[in-house]
Motif scaffolding. Structure first.
Motif, short mmCIF file in Angstrom:
data_model
loop_
_atom_site.label_atom_id
_atom_site.label_comp_id
_atom_site.label_asym_id
_atom_site.label_seq_id
_atom_site.Cartn_x
_atom_site.Cartn_y
_atom_site.Cartn_z
N ARG A 590 1.16 2.66 19.76
CA ARG A 590 0.83 2.28 21.13
C ARG A 590 0.97 3.47 22.07
O ARG A 590 0.14 3.70 22.95
CB ARG A 590 1.75 1.14 21.61
N ARG A 591 2.05 4.24 21.86
CA ARG A 591 2.28 5.38 22.72
C ARG A 591 1.15 6.40 22.56
O ARG A 591 0.61 6.94 23.52
CB ARG A 591 3.63 6.02 22.38
N MET A 592 0.74 6.62 21.31
CA MET A 592 -0.32 7.60 21.06
C MET A 592 -1.66 7.13 21.62
O MET A 592 -2.44 7.93 22.14
CB MET A 592 -0.44 7.86 19.55
N ALA A 593 -1.93 5.82 21.54
CA ALA A 593 -3.20 5.28 22.04
C ALA A 593 -3.12 4.95 23.53
O ALA A 593 -4.11 4.52 24.12
CB ALA A 593 -3.56 4.03 21.24
N GLN A 594 -1.93 5.15 24.10
CA GLN A 594 -1.69 4.81 25.51
C GLN A 594 -2.15 3.40 25.82
O GLN A 594 -2.88 3.14 26.78
CB GLN A 594 -2.38 5.83 26.42
N ARG A 595 -1.70 2.46 24.96
CA ARG A 595 -2.06 1.05 25.16
C ARG A 595 -0.81 0.21 25.20
O ARG A 595 0.17 0.52 24.54
CB ARG A 595 -2.94 0.57 24.00
N ASP A 596 -0.86 -0.85 26.00
CA ASP A 596 0.25 -1.79 25.96
C ASP A 596 -0.25 -3.21 26.22
O ASP A 596 0.48 -4.06 26.71
CB ASP A 596 1.33 -1.38 26.98
#
Lengths: 607, 279
Positions: A590-596
């Motif tokens: 999630r951090r790498m894809a900047q998604r939450d």
């Protein structure tokens, strides 16, 4: 009192000369690495890189040994701790007295997280294994000194004193008061004694004859293993390699034990005298007392006892006028490692190394301290030997059972009206002890500490004896309001924390046990997980290098046997449960894809 | 002192100063190990060579051989525990055999095959360990370190340097380097040191040598570790039974057929250790 001074970065030359003075005090002996590092830690709140370089060069030891020692012991650090370094005792008995809430309150008051150093470097806060104050907990340590009977009111004062940066000498002395509640003295504690009497008796009777008295007393080691003392002393005496050493094991680390604390606090002369007559019998000129770090409060007073004994001819050259009988005792402090209670690990520690138990054979009585013949005995063993030397073997052997002669000191804590020190003849039933200490509504008793045995309320007729319930002295009482899982989890975490990590089954296995037990207790275990728990227990128990690994699974195994229904009730009726948190595993992605968003989260698989 | 001991029903002679594991190996009887090496001080940490000596548990690599000893090594219980201990080593670190340049030359991998290890069994620890590629000739991949202490002993006993040490406690054990920076490049190690070549896994590797021996032509590609480890390069398990057998009534635990599991090589495989619930 020692108090670290790291308000400003020390200049290299200041540190250089400080370390030089510490080295000089230690006579540049690499076996004194622990006391040296303790002094550096107290001064600089950690072991700085520059100190490692200087010590390695001066002591002719590799840096790696210094790093290994600094990382092995709980009270040594490679990164700076707070100027007020606080540890709170995490024994189950402290927890039963409300330790968790107090710890959180303290963390809040001091604005520091547990396990961390506050940004301004003023204070650090952490848990620590049992500090040996179970009869007067919740307990802790500040800069190594014991704090007892902690409560909210005391924590308010402590927080204020720390913010004011008051030296420990200005703190209320009652915060550091250690009581020695002897509730039931017996054979040994009731015996009158005059300093020097045991040494005089030993020489009057003759050394061989006195060893024969220790033999006929059938005294067995009080540290728990129960090896026959006379046999150990005789074997050591017969070794042709010299010198021989006497070590008194005062690393009383088994959670729930504090009887050695009391003996060293109130009966130190009789302990030192036992070491001295042992030295006469085995032919030793050098004794060592290995004192656990948590008993720092005893250090100065024990040094005064030693000095008084030297001044009155009970230590030193030609003791009590016996020409050629020279013996002295040096106190060495530990630095926070339960495993150092194991004799060969203690010897490694005394040699300035991590406390890793040695390979046996050879036994330490043949190849011990500095690879020389060494007797290592418990504080209580020397204390008993002193009285046997005066009174004779039969006097002692009359008490107790045939296989377990004499009396045993118990440290009683937990759910009872009168916690403290009790002395009983061997063979006394658990029932009788519980009556004396005022325990009712009993769920069970942990005899011998986490490495010992959990006795349920259906087995209270069992007896304290090497042939039934062997114990080094820990006796923790639990009433029916307590949860068995809280107890077992505390003990299992303790072993994982204290495993030295030398051998695979204990190093990896104790962590596997901790995780597997948590999985079941938290309701995430299926039937196979219980089987698996049992299997890990056996792999750890049957393959480990020393007694720690051998007993690390005991809390689980003994409660699985006594309360299987409790474990079964925790199990999930499911065929499969992941052993890890699926959603947390995705955090990096999630951090790498900047998604939450919702679609970037997973719920646990359920069926 | 020399004499004869009995391992799994086979009479094994030994010479002065030999440990059980070395007496066994000389006779072609393989007892698995990772932290042991001939000519090095016994250490006894991996616990793979745990055996029963006259009924008591001990490590074969540290226990001196003695005349008349009865040793059980190849029992179902001990083989089961050896598989579990190997699995513990696999989950503690990060071992990815298919992409590891040591594959085929790796003792850990070979022991895992020998113990018929088909999965990791335990949940992974996902240890976070850094790599030290600072040295021009030697690489340390800490992910693969099993704390066998061989590099520590090699550097001290053979190279006279003390380049390595093991620090930390419990599960936080770590291999440390004796240099001011803690990096290998600033240590005294040289590529010709025994310490650079002794690692039983792929934790310490000599750079630019990874594929000098192609896959398929590596130490354990042709022969299982049970054969390679024994002194004569290839002793078939069956030949070892050429030693006279000793009195089976002395055995406290029934031995399996000599030679160990080696499941992926041998047709004469004994029942695999009971794996109740593979994941």
């Amino acid at each position: 009192m020692r108090h670290g001074d790291a308000t400003q970065r020390p200049s290299n030359s200041t540190m250089n000369s400080f370390i030089e003075s510490v080295l000089a005090e230690a006579d540049y002996k690499p076996e004194r690495l622990l006391p040296i590092l303790r002094a550096v830690q107290a001064q600089y709140l950690h072991i700085p890189q520059a100190a490692i370089e200087q010590l390695a060069a001066a002591l002719h030891i590799p840096r790696t040994q210094i790093i290994a020692v600094a990382e092995f012991y709980s009270f040594l650090h490679l990164t700076p701790q707070g100027r007020y370094d606080i540890h709170i005792s995490d024994s189950i008995t402290d927890r039963m007295l409300g330790k968790e809430k107090l710890l959180n309150y303290l963390a809040e008051k001091l604005r520091v997280k547990v396990g961390e150093v506050r940004a301004d470097g003023l204070v650090s806060l952490n848990n620590t294994s049992c500090t040996g104050m179970c009869d007067q907990g919740p307990a802790g340590l500040v800069n190594g000194y014991a704090l007892t009977r902690l409560d909210h009111a005391r924590i308010d004062v402590i927080a204020k004193l720390i913010e004011q940066q008051a030296p420990l000498s200005d703190w209320p002395p009652e915060f550091f008061a250690v009581e020695e509640p002897i509730r039931k003295p017996g054979l040994l504690l009731n015996q009158p004694f005059e300093n020097g009497a045991a040494i005089t008796a030993t020489f009057a009777r003759g050394l061989t004859e006195t060893l024969a008295e220790v033999d006929s007393s059938n005294l067995r080691g009080r540290g728990g293993a129960g090896f026959k003392t006379a046999l150990k002393w005789r074997t050591c005496a017969q070794q042709t390699t010299t010198p021989h050493y006497v070590i008194c094991n005062a690393d009383e680390g088994e959670p729930g034990t504090f009887k050695d604390r009391m003996l060293l606090d109130l009966y130190a002369d009789q302990v030192f005298e036992g070491m001295t007559l042992c030295a006469a019998i085995i032919g030793s000129v050098q004794g060592l007392l290995y004192l656990r770090a948590e008993y720092l409060f005893l250090y100065e007073q024990l040094q005064r006892v030693l000095k008084r004994r030297r001044d009155s001819g009970l230590l030193g050259r030609n003791i009590l006028g016996h020409s050629g009988f020279d013996f002295d005792i040096e106190i060495r402090m530990g630095a926070g490692a339960y495993i150092c209670g194991e004799a060969s690990a203690q010897i490694e520690s005394l040699e300035g190394k991590p406390g890793i138990p040695r390979v046996k054979p050879p036994n330490s009585v043949i190849c011990g301290y500095q690879r020389k013949p060494t007797v290592v005995d418990n504080v209580e063993t020397f204390f008993a030997a002193t009285h046997i030397a005066v009174q004779g073997g039969p006097w002692f052997a009359e008490v107790g059972t045939a296989q377990s002669t004499g009396s045993k000191l118990l440290s009683i804590s937990g759910d009872c009206a009168r916690p403290g020190i009790y002395e009983y003849p061997f063979g006394t039933s658990i029932e009788e002890i519980l009556r004396d200490c005022g325990a009712d509504d009993v769920l069970g008793v942990q005899v011998g500490g986490p490495s010992g045995t959990f006795i349920s309320n259906r087995e209270l007729q069992r007896r304290i004896a090497f042939e039934d319930l062997s114990t080094a002295g820990s006796f923790m009482v639990f009433n029916n309001s307590r949860s068995i899982f809280d107890i077992v989890q505390n003990f299992t975490d303790f072993f994982a924390h204290e495993s030295c990590g030398f051998c695979t089954p204990c190093r990896v296995g104790t962590t596997l046990l901790k995780n597997q037990l948590r999985k079941i207790i938290e309701g995430n275990g299926a039937a196979v997980d219980l089987e698996e728990l049992n299997e890990i227990c056996l792999v750890v128990k049957n393959n480990s290098h020393c007694g720690l690994g051998d007993s690390a699974a005991n809390p689980i195994l003994s409660t699985l046997a006594s309360h299987p229904e409790l474990y079964l009730k925790q199990l999930k009726q499911s065929n499969f449960t992941p052993g890890f948190d699926l959603d947390a595993t995705l955090a990096v992605a999630r951090r790498m894809a900047q998604r939450d968003d919702d679609a970037a989260h997973l719920s646990q698989v359920e069926n | 002192m020399s004499g004869t001991l009995c391992i799994d029903g086979i009479a094994v002679p030994f010479s002065d100063g030999q440990t059980i594991i070395e007496a066994a190996r000389t006779a072609g009887v393989y007892i698995p190990y990772l932290c042991h090496r001939l000519g090095y001080a016994p250490y006894g940490s991996c616990k793979l060579c745990t055996v029963k000596v006259n009924g008591r548990t001990n490590t074969a690599c540290t226990m001196p051989a003695a005349d008349g000893q009865t040793v059980i090594s190849n029992s179902p219980d001990l083989q089961h525990d050896r598989q579990r201990i190997t699995q513990m080593l696999f989950v503690e670190g990060n071992h990815f055999c298919p992409s590891c340049e040591k594959s085929g030359n790796c003792q850990l991998q070979a022991v895992a095959y020998h113990q018929n290890m088909l999965d990791n069994h335990y949940p992974h620890f996902y240890a976070q360990r850094e790599m030290d590629a600072s040295h021009p000739d030697i690489l340390i991949d800490h992910d693969r370190c099993i704390f066998c202490n061989l590099c520590v002993r090699a550097s001290k006993e053979k190279d006279g340097k003390e380049v390595f040490g093991i620090a930390g406690r419990g599960i936080h054990k770590r291999l440390v380097i004796n240099s001011p920076s803690g990096k290998l490049k600033d240590s005294e190690i040289s590529v010709n040191d025994e310490a650079a070549h002794v690692c039983p896994t792929g934790a310490i590797l000599v750079k630019r040598s990874a594929y000098l021996a192609p896959i398929g032509e590596r130490i354990y590609d042709g022969h299982p570790i049970s054969e390679v480890a024994c002194e004569k390069a290839v002793i078939r398990a069956g030949e070892a039974s050429g030693y006279p057998s000793c009195d089976p009534t002395k055995l406290t635990d029934a031995p399996q057929q000599n030679g160990g599991p080696d499941s992926h090589y041998a047709a004469t495989m004994p029942p695999a250790p009971d794996i109740k619930h593979g994941r």
